[in-house]
Every structure is written in structure tokens, then in C-alpha cells.
Motif scaffolding. Structure first.
Motif, PDB file in Angstrom:
ATOM      1  N   CYS A  11      -8.145  12.062  40.576  1.00  0.00           N
ATOM      2  CA  CYS A  11      -8.651  10.748  40.189  1.00  0.00           C
ATOM      3  C   CYS A  11      -7.503   9.746  40.245  1.00  0.00           C
ATOM      4  CB  CYS A  11      -9.202  10.803  38.764  1.00  0.00           C
ATOM      5  SG  CYS A  11     -10.582  11.936  38.564  1.00  0.00           S
ATOM      6  N   CYS A  16      -8.926   8.482  34.587  1.00  0.00           N
ATOM      7  CA  CYS A  16      -9.557   9.688  34.060  1.00  0.00           C
ATOM      8  C   CYS A  16      -8.607  10.383  33.090  1.00  0.00           C
ATOM      9  CB  CYS A  16      -9.933  10.619  35.214  1.00  0.00           C
ATOM     10  SG  CYS A  16     -10.994  11.985  34.701  1.00  0.00           S
ATOM     11  N   ASP A  17      -9.175  11.167  32.200  1.00  0.00           N
ATOM     12  CA  ASP A  17      -8.385  11.924  31.230  1.00  0.00           C
ATOM     13  C   ASP A  17      -8.606  13.429  31.410  1.00  0.00           C
ATOM     14  OD1 ASP A  17     -11.004  12.028  30.430  1.00  0.00           O
ATOM     15  OD2 ASP A  17     -10.606  11.629  28.327  1.00  0.00           O
ATOM     16  N   CYS A  18      -8.758  13.851  32.659  1.00  0.00           N
ATOM     17  CA  CYS A  18      -9.149  15.230  32.929  1.00  0.00           C
ATOM     18  C   CYS A  18      -8.038  16.246  32.682  1.00  0.00           C
ATOM     19  CB  CYS A  18      -9.692  15.376  34.351  1.00  0.00           C
ATOM     20  SG  CYS A  18      -8.517  15.021  35.657  1.00  0.00           S
ATOM     21  N   ARG A  20      -5.650  17.260  34.710  1.00  0.00           N
ATOM     22  CA  ARG A  20      -5.496  18.077  35.908  1.00  0.00           C
ATOM     23  C   ARG A  20      -4.099  18.701  36.015  1.00  0.00           C
ATOM     24  NH1 ARG A  20      -7.944  17.215  41.423  1.00  0.00           N
ATOM     25  NH2 ARG A  20      -6.527  18.219  42.863  1.00  0.00           N
ATOM     26  N   ASP A  88     -14.593  21.261  26.106  1.00  0.00           N
ATOM     27  CA  ASP A  88     -13.456  20.610  26.744  1.00  0.00           C
ATOM     28  C   ASP A  88     -12.827  21.575  27.736  1.00  0.00           C
ATOM     29  OD1 ASP A  88     -13.757  18.268  25.375  1.00  0.00           O
ATOM     30  OD2 ASP A  88     -12.403  18.845  23.753  1.00  0.00           O
ATOM     31  N   CYS A  93     -13.578  16.201  35.292  1.00  0.00           N
ATOM     32  CA  CYS A  93     -13.549  14.743  35.287  1.00  0.00           C
ATOM     33  C   CYS A  93     -14.490  14.169  34.224  1.00  0.00           C
ATOM     34  CB  CYS A  93     -13.937  14.239  36.672  1.00  0.00           C
ATOM     35  SG  CYS A  93     -13.821  12.469  36.861  1.00  0.00           S
ATOM     36  N   ARG A  94     -14.102  13.065  33.642  1.00  0.00           N
ATOM     37  CA  ARG A  94     -14.893  12.394  32.606  1.00  0.00           C
ATOM     38  C   ARG A  94     -16.285  12.053  33.113  1.00  0.00           C
ATOM     39  NH1 ARG A  94     -15.503   7.049  32.246  1.00  0.00           N
ATOM     40  NH2 ARG A  94     -13.741   6.705  33.620  1.00  0.00           N
ATOM     41  N   LYS A  95     -16.379  11.567  34.334  1.00  0.00           N
ATOM     42  CA  LYS A  95     -17.685  11.195  34.901  1.00  0.00           C
ATOM     43  C   LYS A  95     -18.568  12.422  35.100  1.00  0.00           C
ATOM     44  CE  LYS A  95     -16.510   6.893  37.148  1.00  0.00           C
ATOM     45  NZ  LYS A  95     -16.568   6.128  38.380  1.00  0.00           N
ATOM     46  N   THR A  96     -17.977  13.514  35.507  1.00  0.00           N
ATOM     47  CA  THR A  96     -18.734  14.753  35.680  1.00  0.00           C
ATOM     48  C   THR A  96     -19.231  15.238  34.330  1.00  0.00           C
ATOM     49  OG1 THR A  96     -17.331  15.304  37.556  1.00  0.00           O
ATOM     50  CG2 THR A  96     -18.662  17.082  36.640  1.00  0.00           C
ATOM     51  N   ARG A  97     -18.393  15.122  33.311  1.00  0.00           N
ATOM     52  CA  ARG A  97     -18.766  15.512  31.957  1.00  0.00           C
ATOM     53  C   ARG A  97     -19.977  14.721  31.456  1.00  0.00           C
ATOM     54  NH1 ARG A  97     -13.687  14.746  29.146  1.00  0.00           N
ATOM     55  NH2 ARG A  97     -12.723  16.052  30.706  1.00  0.00           N
ATOM     56  N   GLN A  98     -20.161  13.518  31.952  1.00  0.00           N
ATOM     57  CA  GLN A  98     -21.317  12.697  31.581  1.00  0.00           C
ATOM     58  C   GLN A  98     -22.500  12.930  32.507  1.00  0.00           C
ATOM     59  OE1 GLN A  98     -19.605   8.820  31.851  1.00  0.00           O
ATOM     60  NE2 GLN A  98     -18.541   8.964  29.889  1.00  0.00           N
TER      61      GLN A  98
END
Length: 128
Positions: A11, A16-18, A20, A88, A93-98
Motif C-alpha cells: 500500500c 494503510c496500517d497493515c 506488512r 488482527d 489491508c484495512r480496506k480488505t478488513r472492511q
């Protein structure tokens, strides 16, 4: 010939706060953007509770994603009354988590029988 499977591109910095960089289990990186679209489409087209449970097992086995779905403690009047929780996981990715819970909610709206089976599986009449 050494062929490695494609991995997800990082990202943009700050977007993002993933986490990685701290990954120990690299399976989550196999979820490329194309594979993510396929996964979300598959989740939106669930046909039964068994199908949903199968997808939960596959998500954990292939990507390490632990997905929990349960009715909330209050009444379940709509599909928003279900708690869809993803543990967690660094690299997710944050978007994937949503996107994953949203796709499951769309499937529950499209196939309300799955929601009824979920309620039955969690003892719908526990307080009666």
C-alpha cells in the motif's frame, strides 16, 4: 526455473496500517488485488451456511484469516445485527478488513436462509 506466486503490492506509505513489514506468516501476501476481488465475489454469492463455514475454513487454511460470525447480544433485526469479526492479522489491508464483512452481509441479505441458520446455530431460543 524458480517461479514464485504473485504477492500483493504494498500500500502507499501512510495509507494503510497493515504492518506488512513485521510479517512472519507470508500467506496473507498471496491475496493479490485480483484474488481479493474473486474472494469478495465468492463471499457475496454464498448459497448456504455450509458454504459460509467452508469459506471460513478456507480463509484460515490458505491465508491465515480467522473470521467469526455471530448474532449480536441485542436483537437481530437486520443483517447489521450480526457481528462479523476478523482477528488482527499483520499484512491484511484495512480496506480488505472492511470489504470481507460487507460482502458477507450482502450475501446474508440476498440469502436470508443463511442468516436463519446462523441464528439457529447460535441457539435462537436461548432465553425462552
Amino acid at each position: 526455473m524458480d517461479t514464485t506466486p504473485p504477492t500483493r503490492s504494498p500500500c502507499p506509505p501512510g495509507a494503510c496500517d497493515c504492518g506488512r513489514e513485521t510479517l512472519q506468516d507470508l500467506r496473507i501476501l498471496l491475496l493479490t488485488r485480483l484474488e481479493e476481488k474473486r474472494l469478495l465475489e465468492r463471499l457475496e454469492n454464498l448459497q448456504s451456511l455450509a458454504d459460509l463455514e467452508h469459506m471460513q475454513r478456507k480463509l484460515y487454511e490458505n491465508l491465515g484469516i480467522r473470521l467469526r460470525i455471530s448474532p449480536s447480544f441485542n436483537e437481530v433485526r437486520t443483517m447489521r445485527g450480526f457481528t462479523i469479526q476478523i482477528d488482527d492479522l499483520p499484512g491484511l489491508c484495512r480496506k480488505t478488513r472492511q470489504s470481507i464483512p460487507a460482502a458477507i452481509r450482502r450475501a446474508l441479505e440476498r440469502q436470508p436462509e443463511i442468516a436463519y441458520r446462523l441464528l439457529d446455530a447460535h441457539d435462537l431460543l436461548r432465553d425462552a
